[in-house]
Design a protein around this motif. Structure first.
Motif, PDB file in Angstrom:
ATOM      1  N   GLY A 389      -9.706  16.504   5.259  1.00 38.74           N
ATOM      2  CA  GLY A 389     -11.045  15.964   5.486  1.00 38.74           C
ATOM      3  C   GLY A 389     -12.152  16.937   5.189  1.00 38.74           C
ATOM      4  O   GLY A 389     -13.266  16.541   4.866  1.00 38.74           O
ATOM      5  N   ASP A 390     -11.818  18.222   5.323  1.00 41.27           N
ATOM      6  CA  ASP A 390     -12.847  19.226   5.081  1.00 41.27           C
ATOM      7  C   ASP A 390     -13.071  19.478   3.602  1.00 41.27           C
ATOM      8  O   ASP A 390     -14.027  20.186   3.231  1.00 41.27           O
ATOM      9  N   GLN A 391     -12.121  18.967   2.785  1.00 44.19           N
ATOM     10  CA  GLN A 391     -12.252  19.177   1.346  1.00 44.19           C
ATOM     11  C   GLN A 391     -13.268  18.181   0.787  1.00 44.19           C
ATOM     12  O   GLN A 391     -13.676  17.216   1.427  1.00 44.19           O
ATOM     13  N   SER A 392     -13.482  18.366  -0.418  1.00 46.11           N
ATOM     14  CA  SER A 392     -14.445  17.504  -1.090  1.00 46.11           C
ATOM     15  C   SER A 392     -13.818  16.149  -1.311  1.00 46.11           C
ATOM     16  O   SER A 392     -12.828  16.019  -2.048  1.00 46.11           O
ATOM     17  N   GLN A 393     -14.315  15.197  -0.591  1.00 42.60           N
ATOM     18  CA  GLN A 393     -13.789  13.857  -0.693  1.00 42.60           C
ATOM     19  C   GLN A 393     -14.032  13.274  -2.080  1.00 42.60           C
ATOM     20  O   GLN A 393     -13.209  12.499  -2.580  1.00 42.60           O
ATOM     21  N   ASP A 394     -15.062  13.671  -2.680  1.00 40.10           N
ATOM     22  CA  ASP A 394     -15.350  13.138  -4.005  1.00 40.10           C
ATOM     23  C   ASP A 394     -14.302  13.588  -5.022  1.00 40.10           C
ATOM     24  O   ASP A 394     -13.803  12.785  -5.824  1.00 40.10           O
ATOM     25  N   ARG A 395     -14.000  14.881  -4.973  1.00 36.42           N
ATOM     26  CA  ARG A 395     -13.011  15.378  -5.937  1.00 36.42           C
ATOM     27  C   ARG A 395     -11.652  14.752  -5.685  1.00 36.42           C
ATOM     28  O   ARG A 395     -10.951  14.384  -6.624  1.00 36.42           O
ATOM     29  N   ILE A 396     -11.330  14.664  -4.408  1.00 35.59           N
ATOM     30  CA  ILE A 396     -10.015  14.087  -4.082  1.00 35.59           C
ATOM     31  C   ILE A 396      -9.947  12.643  -4.547  1.00 35.59           C
ATOM     32  O   ILE A 396      -8.968  12.212  -5.158  1.00 35.59           O
ATOM     33  N   HIS A 397     -10.966  11.902  -4.254  1.00 33.82           N
ATOM     34  CA  HIS A 397     -10.961  10.503  -4.657  1.00 33.82           C
ATOM     35  C   HIS A 397     -10.915  10.369  -6.171  1.00 33.82           C
ATOM     36  O   HIS A 397     -10.215   9.487  -6.716  1.00 33.82           O
ATOM     37  N   TYR A 398     -11.645  11.254  -6.848  1.00 41.02           N
ATOM     38  CA  TYR A 398     -11.629  11.220  -8.301  1.00 41.02           C
ATOM     39  C   TYR A 398     -10.222  11.508  -8.838  1.00 41.02           C
ATOM     40  O   TYR A 398      -9.735  10.837  -9.753  1.00 41.02           O
ATOM     41  N   ASN A 399      -9.586  12.543  -8.265  1.00 39.31           N
ATOM     42  CA  ASN A 399      -8.225  12.889  -8.720  1.00 39.31           C
ATOM     43  C   ASN A 399      -7.218  11.746  -8.449  1.00 39.31           C
ATOM     44  O   ASN A 399      -6.312  11.489  -9.237  1.00 39.31           O
ATOM     45  N   ILE A 400      -7.442  11.099  -7.292  1.00 39.02           N
ATOM     46  CA  ILE A 400      -6.544   9.986  -6.964  1.00 39.02           C
ATOM     47  C   ILE A 400      -6.669   8.872  -7.982  1.00 39.02           C
ATOM     48  O   ILE A 400      -5.682   8.319  -8.477  1.00 39.02           O
ATOM     49  N   LEU A 401      -7.920   8.557  -8.301  1.00 41.89           N
ATOM     50  CA  LEU A 401      -8.119   7.495  -9.272  1.00 41.89           C
ATOM     51  C   LEU A 401      -7.553   7.861 -10.634  1.00 41.89           C
ATOM     52  O   LEU A 401      -6.921   7.042 -11.316  1.00 41.89           O
ATOM     53  N   GLN A 402      -7.759   9.101 -11.008  1.00 45.20           N
ATOM     54  CA  GLN A 402      -7.272   9.538 -12.314  1.00 45.20           C
ATOM     55  C   GLN A 402      -5.735   9.549 -12.360  1.00 45.20           C
ATOM     56  O   GLN A 402      -5.127   9.122 -13.341  1.00 45.20           O
ATOM     57  N   THR A 403      -5.088  10.024 -11.279  1.00 42.01           N
ATOM     58  CA  THR A 403      -3.605  10.051 -11.230  1.00 42.01           C
ATOM     59  C   THR A 403      -3.032   8.639 -11.232  1.00 42.01           C
ATOM     60  O   THR A 403      -2.017   8.351 -11.881  1.00 42.01           O
ATOM     61  N   ASP A 404      -3.712   7.771 -10.507  1.00 44.06           N
ATOM     62  CA  ASP A 404      -3.246   6.380 -10.477  1.00 44.06           C
ATOM     63  C   ASP A 404      -3.304   5.752 -11.854  1.00 44.06           C
ATOM     64  O   ASP A 404      -2.392   5.018 -12.267  1.00 44.06           O
TER      65      ASP A 404
END
Length: 767
Positions: A389-404
Motif C-alpha cells: 500500500g505504501d508503494q506507488s499505486q499508479d505504477r503497480i496498477h499500470y504494471n498489472i494492466l500491462q502484465t495482464d
C-alpha cells in the motif's frame, strides 16, 4: 449244490475239497500233491491274445465301425452347416500435421472392444439388412452338399432366412489381432456363406464410419469452443489495452516512465500475478477439456478409453460376450450356464461404468483444483497488493494492466494456433482405419468337419465293437483253452487235440464230401467225410492232429500209479457231440502202431459208431455177450471180438440194441468179461455214452482202471465238465485225466501260449 463237495480224485492218494457252486469251481483245500504253479501271462502275450481275439471277430468290429460311421453321418446331416469368412482391417496411426494431436489415438485392444460391443454389432446388422442385397441361389459345394443332393435333402443355407443368417453372424462374431501388426481380423459364422461375408464387411464399414463420425464431432466441438474463447480473449485484450492507455493518460504515465528498477515488494507482487495468470490459463484448459468431453459419448472419451483399468474391463467384457454367444448356440437364455455368464457380464459392466465415472470425476476434480488455485492466487495477490500500500499505486496498477495484456496476448496466440491446427486436421480427412481384404463367399462349410466326425464315429464304433467282443468272450462259460480243467479241478490234462482247421492234412481230408469204402458184406458203403478224421492217426502224411493223438497216447502210457500202468480205460464226456469216438479211434490206432494189442469196445449201445468207423459187422456184440448165459471163458476169442484191417487192433461192437441196458452193465458178466480181456489184450479202451445223460459210464468205470474225460473247446460248458468230474469223484472212481478236443488257438480268449503252430515242421519242408 450249496455246500462244498469232498472229491477223491484217486490220483496217488490226493484228496481235495472243491467248491462246485456256479462260478466257484476252484479247489478250496488240497491234500497230498501240491497245486501246480500257473504262470501269469505277460503283457505282450496278453496283447497278442487280444489281437488274435479281435482278428477272429473282425467282421463284428468292421460292422461296428460301419454303424458308427453311419450314425456320425446321420448326425452330421442333421447339423446346420456353418460357413466362415473374414475381413481384415488395418488400424492406422497417422502423423498429425502440427505437433501433438488434439485427439490421442486409442490402443488396438480398445479397437477390438469397440468392434465386439453389442451396439456396434447391432448397427452392423442394420447396415447389412439396409443394403437390400438380392439373395440369389448360393453355390454350395463339398461332400456334404453332394450327399444332401443325393438324398434329396434341403440345404440349410437355402432354407435359412436372411435375417436369421444375420443373427447367426452377429452371435459368432470374433475379432483377433494379427501378431506383430496393426491388422485386425473380423471373422464370423453363418448358415449362409453370403451372409457371413456381408456381415464382416458391414462390421468393418460401421467401425470406420463410427470412428470418422466421432473424430469429426470431436474436432467440431473443439474448434467451436476455441473460436468462442478466442473472441473473448481478443475482446479482453482490446479492452485492457484501452484501459491501460486511459490510465496512463489520466495519471500522466508513459510506457517508458513505468520501466526501471523494481522494489522487492513489487517483484513479489509481479510473481504472484504471473502465478495467478498461469492458474487462470490452466483453468481455461480444464474448462475446455470438459466442454469437449461433454460433446462426445462417455465410452468414446479418450481419457476413458486410454485408462488402463477401463481397457482391461472392456477386454474382460468382450470375452464374456463371446462366451455368451457360444453358449447361445447350444443353450437358451434360461440355461444356468447362460444366466451365470449374464451375471458376470452385468457385474463387469457395472465395474466398467464405475471406472468411467471415476475418470470423469478425476477430470472434475482437476477442474475444481484449478479453480481453487485461481482463488488462492487471487487472495495472495490481494494480500500482496495491500502489503504494498505504501508503494506507488499508479505504477503497480499500470504494471498489472500491462502484465495482464501480455499474458492474455500469449494465451490468445496459443489458442488461435490450435484452432487453426484443428481446422486444418479436420479438412484433411485423415482416416484412422481402412479395409485391407474384403470377405469373399466361401462355399465350403467350416463346421461340421465331415472327416473328423466320420473318424470319431468309426473310432467309437470300433471301441464299442471291441467291448462287445470282450464281454462276449468273458461271458462265454465254455472251456476255451488248454489247462482250464487242470487249473479248475487239478485234473491232469492228458492232451490237446487241435482243430482240423489248423491241420493241413485234416483240411485235405475234409475236402472230399463223401468217400467210397468197401463194406464187410462186400457191398459199397458211403462214408461221410467226418469219419476221415477218426482215422487221421493212420495217415502216413505229416499231420498236426496225428502227432497230437500220439502225444496223448504217450501221456496215457506214462500214467502209472504204484508202478502199474492203467490197462482198462473208459472214455466218456459230459454231453454228446464232443468227439469221444474220434479220439478213442485215433488213440486205438496210435497204440496199435506201437505193437500194443488193443481192444476197442463200443459200449455206447444207444448210438454205436465204432463198427462204422472200422467197417466191421454189428450183428453180434457186447449186448449179446451180456445178455447170454454162456460163461465168458467158453467163448472163443474170434467170436468175441472182430479183427480190423489195422494190425494189433480189435473191435468189440455194441451189438443190437436191447432194453434195460444199464442192468446189463450191472451184471457180473461185465466184470468177468473185463477180467478175460485184461489177460488177452495190452490195452482195453471203452467208448461210452455221455455221463450226464445216462449212468452207463459210471457203471462201466467200476470194472475199469480209470476214466478219461473228453471235453470240446468252445462247446463243453464249464459247469457240465465240473458236474461230470464230480460224478466220478463221488463214486470214488479214478479220473486219469482230460483230453481237450477241437481246440482252435485263433478262437482262444486265454493266453496260454502257442500249443500248435503250423511253422513248416508238419508241412514236409524239412531242412
Amino acid at each position: 449244490m450249496n455246500d462244498p463237495l469232498h472229491i477223491d480224485l484217486g490220483d496217488r492218494g490226493r484228496n481235495e475239497i472243491i467248491d462246485l457252486r456256479p462260478g466257484r469251481a476252484v479247489p478250496i483245500r488240497t491234500f497230498g500233491r501240491p497245486e501246480p504253479v500257473v504262470n501269469e501271462p505277460d503283457d505282450l502275450a496278453t496283447l497278442v491274445q487280444y489281437l488274435r481275439l479281435f482278428w477272429s471277430h473282425k467282421w463284428i468290429l468292421l460292422l461296428a465301425m460301419t454303424l458308427g460311421a453311419i450314425a456320425s453321418l446321420v448326425y452330421v446331416l442333421r447339423i446346420t452347416p456353418l460357413y466362415t469368412t473374414a475381413t481384415t482391417v488395418e488400424i492406422l496411426k497417422p502423423a498429425q500435421p502440427f505437433g501433438k494431436p488434439l485427439v490421442e489415438p486409442s490402443s488396438t485392444q480398445t479397437e477390438i472392444q469397440l468392434l465386439m460391443s453389442s451396439a456396434s454389432r447391432s448397427r452392423a446388422v442394420g447396415r447389412m439388412l439396409g443394403k437390400k442385397i438380392k439373395i440369389e441361389d448360393t453355390r454350395i459345394v463339398g461332400p456334404l452338399a453332394s450327399l444332401r443332393k443325393l438324398l434329396r435333402l434341403q440345404d440349410p443355407a437355402k432354407t435359412t432366412s436372411w435375417e436369421e443368417s444375420a443373427a447367426f453372424a452377429k452371435s459368432f462374431l470374433t475379432v483377433n489381432a494379427i501378431k506383430d501388426s496393426d491388422i485386425l481380423s473380423i471373422q464370423t459364422f453363418s448358415p449362409n456363406p453370403q451372409a457371413a461375408a456381408e456381415y464382416t464387411i458391414a462390421v468393418a464399414e460401421e467401425f470406420i464410419a463410427t470412428i470418422e463420425a466421432q473424430r469429426t464431432s470431436t474436432f467440431d466441438s473443439t474448434t467451436g469452443f476455441m473460436d468462442v474463447k478466442t473472441q473473448d480473449l481478443k475482446s479482453h485484450i482490446e479492452s485492457s489495452q484501452r484501459e491501460l492507455a486511459e490510465f496512463a493518460k489520466t495519471h500522466g504515465l508513459t510506457p517508458n516512465s513505468s520501466s526501471g528498477a523494481q522494489s522487492p515488494v513489487e517483484e513479489k507482487l509481479k510473481n504472484i500475478q504471473t502465478e495467478l495468470l498461469n492458474a487462470q490459463a490452466t483453468l481455461y484448459k480444464a474448462q475446455s477439456a470438459m466442454e469437449a468431453r461433454s460433446a462426445t459419448a462417455t465410452e468414446s472419451d479418450p481419457a476413458v478409453i486410454d485408462s488402463g483399468t477401463t481397457s482391461s474391463l472392456q477386454a474382460k467384457l468382450a470375452d464374456l460376450m463371446t462366451e455368451r454367444a457360444n453358449l447361445l448356440v447350444n443353450f437358451t437364455e434360461v440355461n444356468p450356464k447362460v444366466q451365470a455368464v449374464d451375471a458376470r457380464i452385468k457385474s463387469t459392466t457395472e465395474e466398467l461404468n464405475k471406472e468411467r465415472r471415476n475418470v470423469q470425476t478425476r477430470n472434475q476434480i482437476e477442474y475444481k483444483q484449478a479453480l481453487m488455485n485461481v482463488e488462492k492466487f487471487q487472495k495472495e495477490f490481494e494480500a500482496a497488493t495491500k502489503a504494498n500500500g505504501d508503494q506507488s499505486q499508479d505504477r503497480i496498477h499500470y504494471n498489472i494492466l500491462q502484465t495482464d495484456i501480455e499474458s492474455s496476448q500469449r494465451l490468445y496466440d496459443t489458442m488461435l494456433a490450435q484452432g487453426k491446427e484443428a481446422s486444418i486436421a479436420k479438412a484433411l480427412h485423415i482416416s484412422e482405419a481402412r479395409v485391407v481384404d474384403r470377405a469373399g463367399i466361401n462355399p465350403n462349410p467350416t463346421q461340421p468337419d465331415l472327416m473328423n466326425f466320420l473318424s470319431l464315429g468309426m473310432l467309437s464304433g470300433l471301441v464299442c465293437g471291441a467291448g462287445i467282443v470282450i464281454l462276449r468272450s468273458r461271458a462265454d462259460l465254455t472251456i476255451q483253452a488248454p489247462g482250464f480243467m487242470e487249473i479248475g479241478l487239478n485234473i491232469r490234462e492228458l492232451g490237446v487235440i487241435p482243430s482240423a482247421r489248423t491241420d493241413r492234412t485234416a483240411r485235405k481230408l475234409q475236402k472230399f464230401s463223401r468217400n467210397m469204402l468197401p463194406a464187410a458184406s462186400g457191398s459199397v458203403r458211403i462214408m461221410d467225410s467226418v469219419d476221415c478224421l477218426e482215422m487221421v492217426a493212420r495217415s502216413e502224411k505229416p499231420s498236426i492232429m496225428a502227432e497230437a493223438f500220439r502225444s496223448t497216447m504217450t501221456s496215457i502210457l506214462y500214467s502209472e500209479e504204484g508202478g502199474v500202468r492203467p490197462k482198462v480205460l473208459v472214455f466218456t464226456s459230459a454231453s454228446s457231440g464232443e468227439g469221444k469216438s474220434t479220439i478213442i479211434s485215433n488213440l486205438a490206432i496210435a497204440l496199435a502202431q506201437i505193437h500194443q494189442k488193443v481192444l476197442l469196445i463200443d459200449a455206447d449201445m444207444r448210438l454205436p459208431r465204432i463198427h462204422e468207423i472200422f467197417d466191421v459187422p454189428n450183428s453180434f456184440g457186447l449186448s449179446d455177450i451180456l445178455h447170454e448165459q454162456k460163461p465168458v471163458e467158453e467163448y472163443v476169442e474170434e467170436s468175441l471180438v472182430r479183427k480190423t484191417h489195422i494190425p494189433y487192433l480189435y473191435v468189440l461192437p455194441a451189438g443190437p440194441a436191447r432194453a434195460h441196458l444199464s442192468r446189463l452193465f450191472h451184471s457180473m458178466r461185465m466184470q468177468d468179461l473185463m477180467l478175460r480181456f485184461r489177460d488177452t489184450f495190452d490195452v482195453v479202451l471203452i467208448d461210452t455214452a455221455p455221463v450226464l445223460v445216462v449212468p452207463d459210464p459210471r457203471i462201466l468205470a467200476r470194472s475199469a482202471d480209470a476214466v478219461v474225460l473228453v471235453v470240446r473247446a468252445h462247446q463243453t460248458h464249464q459247469d457240465a465238465a465240473f458236474a461230470a468230474a464230480s460224478r466220478f469223484a463221488s463214486d470214488g472212481t479214478r479220473i486219469l485225466g482230460t483230453i481237450l478236443n477241437d481246440w482252435n488257438p485263433d478262437k482262444s480268449t486265454n493266453a496260454y501260449g502257442p500249443y500248435y503252430t503250423n511253422n513248416g515242421y508238419y508241412t514236409g519242408n524239412r531242412e
